[in-house]
Design an enzyme around this catalytic site. Structure first.
Site, short mmCIF file in Angstrom:
data_model
loop_
_atom_site.label_atom_id
_atom_site.label_comp_id
_atom_site.label_asym_id
_atom_site.label_seq_id
_atom_site.Cartn_x
_atom_site.Cartn_y
_atom_site.Cartn_z
N GLY A 58 58.95 -28.30 56.73
CA GLY A 58 59.61 -27.16 57.34
C GLY A 58 60.48 -27.58 58.50
O GLY A 58 60.27 -28.65 59.10
N SER A 59 61.47 -26.74 58.84
CA SER A 59 62.35 -27.05 59.97
C SER A 59 62.78 -25.80 60.72
O SER A 59 63.76 -25.82 61.46
CB SER A 59 63.60 -27.81 59.49
N GLY A 60 62.04 -24.70 60.54
CA GLY A 60 62.34 -23.46 61.24
C GLY A 60 61.63 -23.36 62.57
O GLY A 60 61.19 -24.37 63.14
N GLY A 61 61.50 -22.13 63.06
CA GLY A 61 60.92 -21.92 64.38
C GLY A 61 59.49 -22.40 64.52
O GLY A 61 59.13 -23.03 65.52
N MET A 62 58.65 -22.12 63.52
CA MET A 62 57.27 -22.58 63.60
C MET A 62 57.19 -24.09 63.51
O MET A 62 56.41 -24.74 64.22
CB MET A 62 56.43 -21.94 62.49
N LYS A 97 70.52 -30.01 57.38
CA LYS A 97 71.04 -29.82 58.73
C LYS A 97 69.94 -29.57 59.74
O LYS A 97 69.83 -30.27 60.76
CB LYS A 97 72.04 -28.65 58.74
N LYS A 152 62.44 -16.07 64.42
CA LYS A 152 62.09 -16.78 65.66
C LYS A 152 63.29 -17.39 66.38
O LYS A 152 63.27 -17.55 67.60
CB LYS A 152 61.05 -17.87 65.35
#
Length: 272
Positions: A129-133, A157, A70
């Protein structure tokens, strides 16, 4: 009705680390129902740049983008719609004569489900979580007026970046956090992964919460959902997220919005 593939058939695809049949069944059901000359197919790739080059070069009309692509896809597109630019995350590409425009329909789905389930913005949430979703979830929560929440991420980070961008608190784990709503935006519980049989939150954390929001769509019933349902919690599923964001993709690809009854039939078929 019977459709026949031909040289003018428009092709839409999806790219994911672990493809499911949901999008393929959902989109092709609607193409059949509306007699549209389209075809949808799911793919995975180990070479995202080459795959996106193929989308552009072969004239594929649309491409759904799932974990873990993503954010990585962003340098490969020509234009970012505000829905994607605002959260720096992409889940949909629309190809117009080789020009790729990126969108994010995950945000739309999450915001809609928060309204549908009438989740109070006074609740304290923990988002894992810390990604695109996770970005789509965090900004949907922020824009819905949620005041207090925690971004729980092992990646310090990206976790701190998302917390700073959205105005919430970063923690590497759940120590000391008492949350009314738990949201999983990680691959934990996803079929085919090393954590397929695990829950993203502990039983004690689920027991304390009122609402469990699972973003993983495959399987439809993850270990987290199964346990939360057994405890009679309010549960929002990844399958619901997937269906809503998929219909928004369908509109972007075709210019046609199916009515609610047809949407529900397509979603039920896709889950089957």
């Amino acid at each position: 009705m019977t459709r026949y593939l031909n040289k003018d058939t428009k092709v839409c695809i999806s790219l994911a680390a672990r493809p499911s049949n949901f999008g393929t069944r959902f989109h092709n059901f609607l193409y059949d129902a509306l007699d549209l000359d389209y075809l949808y197919k799911a793919f995975t790739t180990t070479d995202l740049a080459a795959a996106i080059g193929g989308v552009r070069a072969l004239g594929f009309r649309g491409c759904a983008i799932s974990m873990p692509f993503k954010e990585a896809v962003i340098p490969m597109v020509d234009e970012m719609d505000p829905s994607a630019a605002a959260i720096n995350s992409v889940n949909t590409l629309v190809n117009t004569d080789g020009y790729l425009k990126a969108y994010n329909t995950d945000y739309i789905a999450i915001a809609q489900l928060l309204q549908t389930y009438q989740v109070s913005s006074e609740q304290v949430f923990a988002l894992r979580g810390s990604g695109g979703m996770a970005k789509a979830v965090a900004f949907a929560l922020k824009n819905a007026g949620f005041k207090q929440g925690f971004i729980i991420a092992t990646n310090e980070k990206t976790g701190k970046q998302l917390a700073e961008q959205s105005g919430y608190t970063y923690q590497s784990d759940m120590r000391g956090v008492q949350a009314d709503m738990l949201i999983n935006a990680t691959p934990v519980g996803m079929a085919g992964g090393k954590d397929a049989d695990n829950m993203s939150f502990t039983e004690a954390e689920v027991n304390h919460a009122e609402v469990i929001f699972e973003v993983v769509a495959l399987p439809a019933i993850t270990p987290l959902i199964r346990y939360a349902q057994a405890q009679e919690k309010t549960v929002i599923t990844g399958a619901e997220v997937f269906a809503i964001q998929a219909v928004e993709q369908f509109v972007l690809y075709t210019g046609i919005r199916p009515d609610q009854a047809l949407f529900e039939k397509a979603a039920a078929y896709a889950r089957g």
